[in-house]
Scaffold this motif. Structure first.
Motif, PDB file in Angstrom:
ATOM      1  N   MET A 136      22.404  29.440  11.530  1.00 23.01           N
ATOM      2  CA  MET A 136      21.206  30.519  12.207  1.00 23.01           C
ATOM      3  C   MET A 136      20.506  30.032  13.420  1.00 23.01           C
ATOM      4  N   GLY A 138      17.697  30.802  16.437  1.00 21.02           N
ATOM      5  CA  GLY A 138      16.637  31.509  16.593  1.00 21.02           C
ATOM      6  C   GLY A 138      16.951  32.690  17.597  1.00 21.02           C
ATOM      7  N   LEU A 141      19.613  35.158  16.160  1.00 17.59           N
ATOM      8  CA  LEU A 141      18.934  36.169  15.130  1.00 17.59           C
ATOM      9  C   LEU A 141      18.016  37.432  15.949  1.00 17.59           C
ATOM     10  N   VAL A 142      17.450  37.165  16.771  1.00 14.67           N
ATOM     11  CA  VAL A 142      16.938  38.099  17.334  1.00 14.67           C
ATOM     12  C   VAL A 142      17.817  39.388  18.345  1.00 14.67           C
TER      13      VAL A 142
END
Lengths: 476, 476
Positions: A136, A138, A141-142
C-alpha cells in the motif's frame, strides 16, 4: 410439466397417502422404469427431484428410501397476501430484542444470520491482507478512498461478465457491505411516505430500512418454492403508486425460494414497463447448489432500472464489510450518496479481497462451501423429519443456509423462541420477517454450522418444545 | 486580556500602521522590557503570540523581524451573519464538481482534504494488520461484527480518559469513519424540515448532510480566531426551534478557529439548558500545536447532550475507515441506526488499529506529525506573505493543516479555482463551505504536504493570478 416431474408428483402422492411409508424402500430404478413405462434416466431425474424435496433419501449400495420425514407437500402452501395494501413498518424493537438474544455465544446458533465463520478461508484472506498492506502506497490509498480499489472493481466486473452480465467498471459502486448498498439504493429512489414493494415474508433489515426512511410496505407474497408472486406484483404496480421494489429473486431470505429464469425475465420486463426501480438483493448469489450459477434479474436489464446489490460477506469475507451495487441509471446518484454518508469502504479490506480474488482460489473455495452447506441442509432436514411434528411444512431451497419451517398452525414462534433460548438454542421467529407481524407459526433455522450431536440434540429439544402446550398461541 | 496579549496588540498596531515595516527588526526583548515596563518573559510571550499570528518571525541568533507579510489583523474581520435566519441547503452539485477536480493527482494539492498520506505510519500499521488477521478467529470475528472490536473500544476509551473525559466502553459506537458517525448522529436527532445550527463557514460535508436529510441550516458565524459566536448562537436557540447543533469547536474546518476552554464550557451549558443535542465534530482532535491537548466540549457534558465524533483518518490511518462517536444519551439510538445501515466498520481495520494503539507508538507518531504540520504552516504563511496581495487576511490556527485566506474583496474564488486548476494547482474555494454560497473571496489551502520548490512556485503562481483581472468578480 416434464415427464420426470409428473413421475415425481405421482410417487410423492403415494408417500403422502401413506402407500409408501417412512422407512420403506421406493421401487428400484429398473422396476419403476418398467412399471411407469419411462426411461431409467427419467426415473433418476424424478428421484433426484424427490430427494431434493426431502421426500426420499439414498442409502449407499441400497437404493432410495422414504424419509422419516415432514410431510413436504409437492405444492406447498401459498403464503397468504397481506390484508392491508400498504403498511407502516414498525418492527425494530422486536427485531432488536430478538437479535440481541441471537448474539449469545453460548447457544446452538440456529438463529444466526451468517454461516459458521470457520467455513471461510480467513487464514488465506489474511495472507492476502498482509500482501495488500505491504504494497500500500500513500498516494494510491487516497485515490482508492473515493473511487474504490480499481483492482477489486475489475475483479467484480469480471465475475459479472462470466455470469452473463456485461458491466463497465464505472457502473460499480463499492460499499460497506451489501447492507450499505441496499440502504443507499433505497434512499436514492424514495421520499418519506412513498410506497415500496417488498416480499412477505421479508428480510428483517428490509423492514427496518423502510421504517427508518418512513416508507410504506406493499407486501407481495413469496411462494416457498416458486418465489415472488408476479401476478400480485403486476396488480399492485398497476393500481398503486409504488416508487421502488426491493426483492431477493434468488434464495430469498427467509424462505429460500428462487425465481426461475423466465420469471426473472418477466419481473425485469414488468418493472421496466412501469419504470419502477428494482433493488435486487443478491447476497446469496454464490451459494447455489445447482451445477450452474443462476443469472440475476440484472442480466435482463437493458434500460438500467435494476440496482443489483451483493457482497463478499456471505461467501468469503464476513466482517470485512465489502459489498457493491451495479445500480444502472442510478449509479451516479448512489455514488454521490455514498461519498456523503460514509465516503468509502475500508481500503485495506478492498485490497485484501482484490488480491484474494486474483490469487486465492475463490471458485475452489466456493465449490467446497456449497458442498458443505448442501450436506448440512440434508442433515437438518433429516433431523426435522425425525423430531418435528408431522404438520410441519418445509421447502428445501436450492442453496444458502436457511430452512423456513411452517410449524403447526397453533404454534407461537415467539414463545418457541423464548423457550428454546432458555434451553440454549437460538432461532429466528417468523414475525421478525413481517411488516404486519404475521408468520407467527414460522421459524427460520440456520444450518450453516457444522452438524454434530449438539445440533441433533437441539433439534430433538425443539421437537419436544413444539409438542408442549407452552408453545401454543394464547387463546383470545 | 493578559498583559502580554495587550503588548502583542500594541506591537501589532505598530506593524499595521507601518511604524514597523516588513523586514524591520522588532525591539530586542531587553529593550522592549525596559520601554514597556514589563518583565522579559512577558515580552517573550507577546513575541511568541505575534509569531503564532504570523506577524513576526525569528531569525537565528539575530532576534525577531517583521515578516514580509499579509496584514494579519489582531482582531480579524468578523464573519458576517447570514441574511436569512434558516436556509435550505443546495450545494452538492457545486461541491461535487469541485471535489472531482481536487482528485486530479497531477495538481499541487492545496485543495486536498487530507494531509499527505506519507505522514502516516502506513508500514507500521500494515504490520499491525498482519498480526491482527493472523490472530483472527472466526467466532471472534462474528462477535466483533455487531459490537465492535472490544480492544479498540478500550483503547479509545483510555485516550478519552487521559484527556479528562471518563467514558465506559458501552458509551462508544465504532463507525465507518467520522463521516458515518456524524451522519448517524444527525439522523438520530432530526426529522426532515428541522432547523440545525451549523457554522458559517462550515465543512461542506455538513452542508451536504443537511441537504440530504432535508434539514434547514441556521448559520452561526465563526470568528477566524475565537471561533463560534456564542452570542449569536444563544440568540438563535432562544428564538428558533433548533433541533440540533453541529459544530467543530476545535480547529474548525475551514477557518481553523478553536474555542477556548471557557467558551467550550459555556457552549455546553447553553445547549444543555436548551436540551438541544450538540454534534461535536472533533476529527482534528490530535492535530493541536500547543503543548497540551485541548479538552473537547464533551469534557463538560454531564447530562449526555454532546455527541462527540472523531476518527483515525486524519491522525493515523486514512482509508481504514474507522471512526466512532461517544453519543451520550443518544448512544443506543445511534448504535441501532448503525446496525440498520452499514452493520459495522471493517473488522480487520478495527483490529489493526487496536494492535497499533497498543504497540505501535501512536503518541510518538503524533508528536512528529504535529511538528511537521506546524513547520509546513510556517512555510505556507511565509510564501503567502511574499506572493499574495497585501489585502489578504489570515489567522494561523493552532493546529491542523489548513489555512483560510480571506482574499481582496473583489476576488471570485471560483474563478481563482478554475484558473489555478488550469495551471495545475488545486484549492478549495470559499462558496463550497457555505449554505448561502458566501465567502466568495475566500480560499482554504492545505499545507499538509511536504513543502518544496513546487509548493513555492505554486504560491507564486496563485499570487500572479490574484493580481490579474481574470479573477475579479464580474460586474452586475
Amino acid at each position: 410439466m416434464k415427464r420426470y416431474e409428473q413421475l415425481a408428483d405421482e410417487i410423492a402422492g403415494l408417500i403422502r397417502a401413506g402407500t409408501l411409508s417412512p422407512g420403506e424402500k421406493v421401487p428400484s430404478v429398473r422396476r419403476a422404469s418398467q412399471s411407469y413405462g419411462v426411461s431409467p434416466s427419467t426415473v433418476f431425474q424424478a428421484y433426484y427431484l424427490l430427494e431434493d424435496r426431502g421426500l426420499i433419501s439414498a442409502r449407499a449400495r441400497s437404493g432410495y428410501y422414504v424419509r422419516q420425514q415432514l410431510r413436504v407437500p409437492l405444492h406447498e402452501r401459498q403464503t397468504v397476501a397481506s390484508q392491508s395494501l400498504a403498511a407502516e413498518v414498525d418492527v425494530s424493537d422486536l427485531v432488536f430484542s430478538v437479535l440481541s438474544a441471537l448474539r449469545d455465544p453460548n447457544t446452538v446458533p440456529f438463529g444466526a444470520a451468517f454461516p459458521c465463520p470457520d467455513l471461510f478461508p480467513l487464514a488465506r484472506l489474511g495472507r492476502s491482507m498482509s500482501h495488500a498492506v505491504q504494497a500500500m502506497s500513500g498516494s494510491s490509498l487516497v485515490a482508492k478512498l473515493t473511487a474504490g480499489d480499481p483492482d477489486l472493481i475489475r475483479q467484480i466486473a469480471l465475475r459479472y461478465g462470466v455470469n452473463g452480465v456485461a458491466l463497465a467498471p464505472e457502473e460499480l459502486v463499492v460499499t460497506n457491505g451489501a447492507m450499505e448498498a441496499l440502504s443507499l439504493c433505497l434512499k436514492c429512489v424514495t421520499q418519506p411516505g412513498d410506497l415500496v414493494a417488498i416480499e412477505a415474508p421479508a428480510f428483517y433489515a428490509t423492514l427496518q430500512a423502510l421504517e427508518r426512511l418512513k416508507l410504506k410496505a406493499v407486501e407481495i407474497p413469496v411462494h416457498p418454492r416458486d418465489g415472488l408472486d408476479l401476478e400480485v406484483l403486476a396488480d399492485r404496480l398497476e393500481t398503486l403508486p409504488i416508487k421502488a421494489c426491493w426483492f431477493m429473486p434468488h434464495l430469498q431470505n427467509p424462505v429460500g425460494a428462487s425465481l426461475d429464469e423466465d420469471k426473472k425475465r418477466a419481473l425485469c420486463e414488468l418493472i421496466t414497463r412501469h419504470q419502477v426501480p428494482l433493488i435486487e438483493d443478491d447476497v446469496y448469489a454464490e451459494l447455489y447448489f445447482d451445477a450452474q450459477p443462476p443469472r440475476p434479474v440484472k442480466h435482463f436489464d437493458r434500460e438500467g432500472w435494476v440496482m443489483h446489490c451483493s457482497s463478499f460477506s456471505k461467501s468469503l469475507a464476513p466482517g470485512y464489510r465489502v459489498g457493491w451495487t451495479a445500480a444502472g441509471r442510478f449509479t451516479e446518484r448512489v455514488n454521490r450518496l455514498r461519498l456523503m454518508t460514509t465516503i468509502s469502504a475500508s481500503v485495506p479490506a478492498q485490497m485484501a479481497i482484490a488480491d484474494y480474488l486474483q490469487h486465492g482460489g475463490y471458485d475452489r473455495h466456493l465449490r467446497k462451501l456449497r458442498q458443505t452447506l448442501k450436506a448440512q441442509q440434508t442433515q437438518m432436514l433429516a433431523a426435522a423429519a425425525q423430531y418435528f411434528p408431522a404438520e410441519t411444512w418445509v421447502s428445501p431451497p436450492a442453496g444458502g443456509y436457511y430452512l423456513w419451517f411452517e410449524l403447526p398452525e397453533h404454534v407461537d414462534s415467539l414463545k418457541l423462541f423464548r423457550l428454546a433460548h432458555a434451553q440454549g438454542i437460538s432461532l429466528a421467529p417468523g414475525p421478525i420477517f413481517s411488516a404486519s407481524q404475521r408468520f407467527v407459526n414460522c421459524v427460520r433455522l440456520n444450518y450453516g454450522y457444522q452438524w454434530d450431536e449438539e445440533s441433533e440434540r437441539a433439534m430433538r429439544t425443539l421437537g419436544g418444545i413444539l409438542r408442549s402446550e407452552a408453545v401454543l398461541v394464547s387463546a383470545g
